[in-house]
Design a protein around this motif. Structure first.
Motif, PDB file in Angstrom:
ATOM      1  N   VAL B 183       0.823  -1.211   0.000  1.00  0.00           N
ATOM      2  CA  VAL B 183       0.000   0.000   0.000  1.00  0.00           C
ATOM      3  C   VAL B 183       0.859   1.265   0.000  1.00  0.00           C
ATOM      4  N   ALA B 185       4.427   1.503  -0.520  1.00  0.00           N
ATOM      5  CA  ALA B 185       5.602   1.613  -1.387  1.00  0.00           C
ATOM      6  C   ALA B 185       5.335   1.203  -2.839  1.00  0.00           C
ATOM      7  N   PRO B 188       1.661   3.690  -4.773  1.00  0.00           N
ATOM      8  CA  PRO B 188       1.943   5.051  -5.254  1.00  0.00           C
ATOM      9  C   PRO B 188       2.832   5.059  -6.492  1.00  0.00           C
ATOM     10  N   ASN B 192      -0.325   5.486 -11.608  1.00  0.00           N
ATOM     11  CA  ASN B 192      -0.540   6.085 -12.927  1.00  0.00           C
ATOM     12  C   ASN B 192      -0.650   5.046 -14.027  1.00  0.00           C
ATOM     13  N   LEU B 262       0.857  12.436 -14.442  1.00  0.00           N
ATOM     14  CA  LEU B 262       2.313  12.223 -14.528  1.00  0.00           C
ATOM     15  C   LEU B 262       3.126  13.415 -14.012  1.00  0.00           C
TER      16      LEU B 262
END
Ligand SMILES: Nc1ncnc2c1ncn2[C@@H]1O[C@H](COP(=O)(O)OP(=O)(O)OP(=O)(O)O)[C@@H](O)[C@H]1O
Ligand SMILES: [Mg+2]
Lengths: 260, 262
Positions: B183, B185, B188, B192, B262
């Motif tokens: 969750v 490391a 995130p 994208n 981004l």
């Protein structure tokens, strides 16, 4: 000055799976609250030594005690509890670059939370406040909501120190924390570590390549060579000559040993 | 001391590249022969194609109001199918990623399942679900969910395998458990990619669901089939224009989202 040891190595050896010797019969006792500097050539086993303390590496033989308790057989929850009490600083900072500084700092606290609470980001008010204070302590309070990759290297390393501080650590391990920083930021990162040591009585172990920094910040210097502990002196007794000897290439030493 | 080494014969004349390229060309020619791909016939019968195009160039605009509803249904099918597939794909992709699950055996099983799912042709799935739940959009949703699951889980675990592992190490050293490591490391770092792969799959599903309609799996495909059967190419044109619009919109949305993220 010497209190009860917080870390104790007893005949610790580590051989990597490919046969490389990482550590060789290390005996070492580190008192609570010490600022210990580890020096040695590249490949001497400095990182290995450090990572055996929080069990990021397992050892082959011997025993390691942290706070009087043997840690070599810890597993699962017990192991996570040990790691939670030991902060770690890395050469490459190891922040989550796409996350905010706040979230990075708070991630140092997850060891204290249940899976679901941390997953949903339900950190307590006190911990959020603590994160702000930890950041202010390293002079980065205004960066709370910045993304980690917007910060300079030195700033990222100080965020990493704040993250380690969130763990309420008894020990902080810093593996070449300044190797990728310029001299000026080096100064402030070392100061931050020193303050953790002095104000909170946290035991700090730092791997350094700089002899002058080692002498300025350490209480005690140990030297490794080829996985062996070859030097161990309080800072008052450290001489320039000793340190030069530690940094001699292994091959030269080996030859002289053979001749002797 | 500092002399540039001379290259071996193999390095100098790019032997490997040449060999692979030759093999590849031979393979293409060989398969074309075997499968009977006949380029001459293709160009000889090109006239039929232009005749069809001419008829389609006169769209039957009155038909527009009739296709709005089924197009919306297609979008709904694709959206639900993609979402369900994605939600199931997330845990599977984590378990299939080399840098998260060190246990070769577990990873092997998971990957085997994923390969199996991707092997199932979506048309066969559609036929199967039509047989089970009957004609209609529900069969389409099931089909698309499984298809998306297979595709997305592969894209996701490949994305997970490219992350910077430093933060994982830091979280582990701080006493985080596996889920917390993922969750804090992993997610995130790949979020994208997840969003853009989701949109990409959604777009594919909108187009795929038009074909599924042929098998009675609901949506605009049913209308497409009917118009073609009745040689009502003016209506076909409207349907294709409708699908084109939807695809363009999705593409636009996904581009904007990607730029923002981004
Ligand atoms: N995962 C590993 N597998 C096999 N050998 C390893 C592994 N990690 C380290 N070693 C070897 O163990 C020895 C000690 O390495 P270690 O990383 O502890 O050295 P170090 O003193 O930290 O060096 P540096 O200053 O370059 O960081 C080296 O010979 C290294 O090649
Ligand atoms: Mg090292």
């Amino acid at each position: 000055m010497t209190e009860k040891p917080i870390i104790e190595f007893q005949h610790v050896s580590k051989t990597y799976q490919n046969g490389t010797i990482g550590l060789k019969d290390i005996n070492l006792s580190i008192p609570q609250g010490q600022f210990l500097v580890v020096v040695g050539l590249s490949g001497a086993g400095k990182s290995t030594l450090m990572r055996t303390i929080n069990r990021m590496h397992d050892i082959s033989t011997g025993n390691i005690f942290v706070d009087g308790e043997s840690i070599v057989h810890l597993e699962g929850k017990e192991l996570r509890r040990l790691r939670r009490s030991i902060g770690m600083i890395f050469q490459n900072f190891n922040l989550v670059k796409r996350s905010s500084v706040q979230r990075n700092v708070l991630s140092g606290r997850v060891g204290y939370y249940s899976t679901w609470k941390s997953t949903l980001g339900l950190f307590s008010k006190e911990d959020k406040q603590k994160a702000i204070e930890a950041l202010q302590r390293v002079g980065l309070g205004e960066k709370l909501y910045s993304r980690a990759d917007e910060l300079s290297g030195g700033q990222q390393q100080r965020v990493a120190i704040a993250r380690a501080f969130m763990q309420d650590p008894k020990i902080v391990l810093a593996d070449e924390p300044i190797a990728s920083l310029d001299p000026l930021t080096t100064e402030s990162v070392m100061d931050d570590l020193k303050r953790l040591n002095e104000e909170f009585h946290i035991t700090v172990i730092v791997n350094l390549h700089s002899v002058s920094l080692a002498r300025r910040f350490g209480d005690r210097i140990i030297g490794l060579r080829g996985g062996e502990l070859v030097y161990d002196e309080p800072i008052s007794k450290v001489t320039e000559k000793d340190l030069e000897a530690i940094y001699q290439p292994v091959s030269i030493v080996k030859k002289s040993e053979v001749q002797a | 001391m500092n002399i540039v080494p001379t290259r071996t014969f193999t390095q100098k004349y790019h032997v490997k590249t040449v060999v692979w390229l030759t093999l590849f060309i031979l393979l293409v020619i060989g398969t074309a022969k075997m499968t009977g791909v006949d380029f001459i016939m293709f160009f000889a019968n090109f006239g039929q194609f232009t005749a069809l195009l001419q008829q389609m160039a006169k769209p039957d605009w009155q038909y527009t109001s009739l296709v709005v509803q089924p197009i919306l249904e297609t979008i709904q099918m694709a959206l639900i199918g993609t979402t369900v597939g994605t939600l199931v794909a997330i845990p599977f992709s984590v378990l299939a990623a080399r840098n998260i699950v060190k246990n070769k055996f577990l990873r092997g099983i998971i990957r085997f399942i994923l390969n199996l799912v991707r092997t199932l042709p979506d048309l066969m799935l559609a036929a199967l679900f039509v047989a089970i739940v009957g004609i209609g959009p529900v069969a389409g949703v099931f089909t698309l969910a499984i298809f998306s699951f297979g595709m997305i889980s592969k894209l996701f675990y490949e994305a997970i395998e490219t992350i910077d592992e430093g933060p994982l190490e830091a979280l582990q050293a701080a006493g985080a458990n596996k889920i917390q490591m993922v969750v804090f490391a992993v997610i995130p770092q790949v979020f994208n990619y997840f969003v853009s792969y989701f949109l990409y799959t959604f777009e594919i599903n909108v187009r795929a669901s038009t074909v599924l309609g042929y098998l009675g799996a609901g949506g605009i495909g049913v209308y497409l089939q009917r118009s073609l059967d009745q040689f009502a190419y003016g209506q076909t044109a409207i349907i294709i224009l409708g699908i084109l619009m939807v695809v363009l919109i999705i593409d636009g949305v996904s581009n904007t989202l990607r730029e923002r993220l981004l």
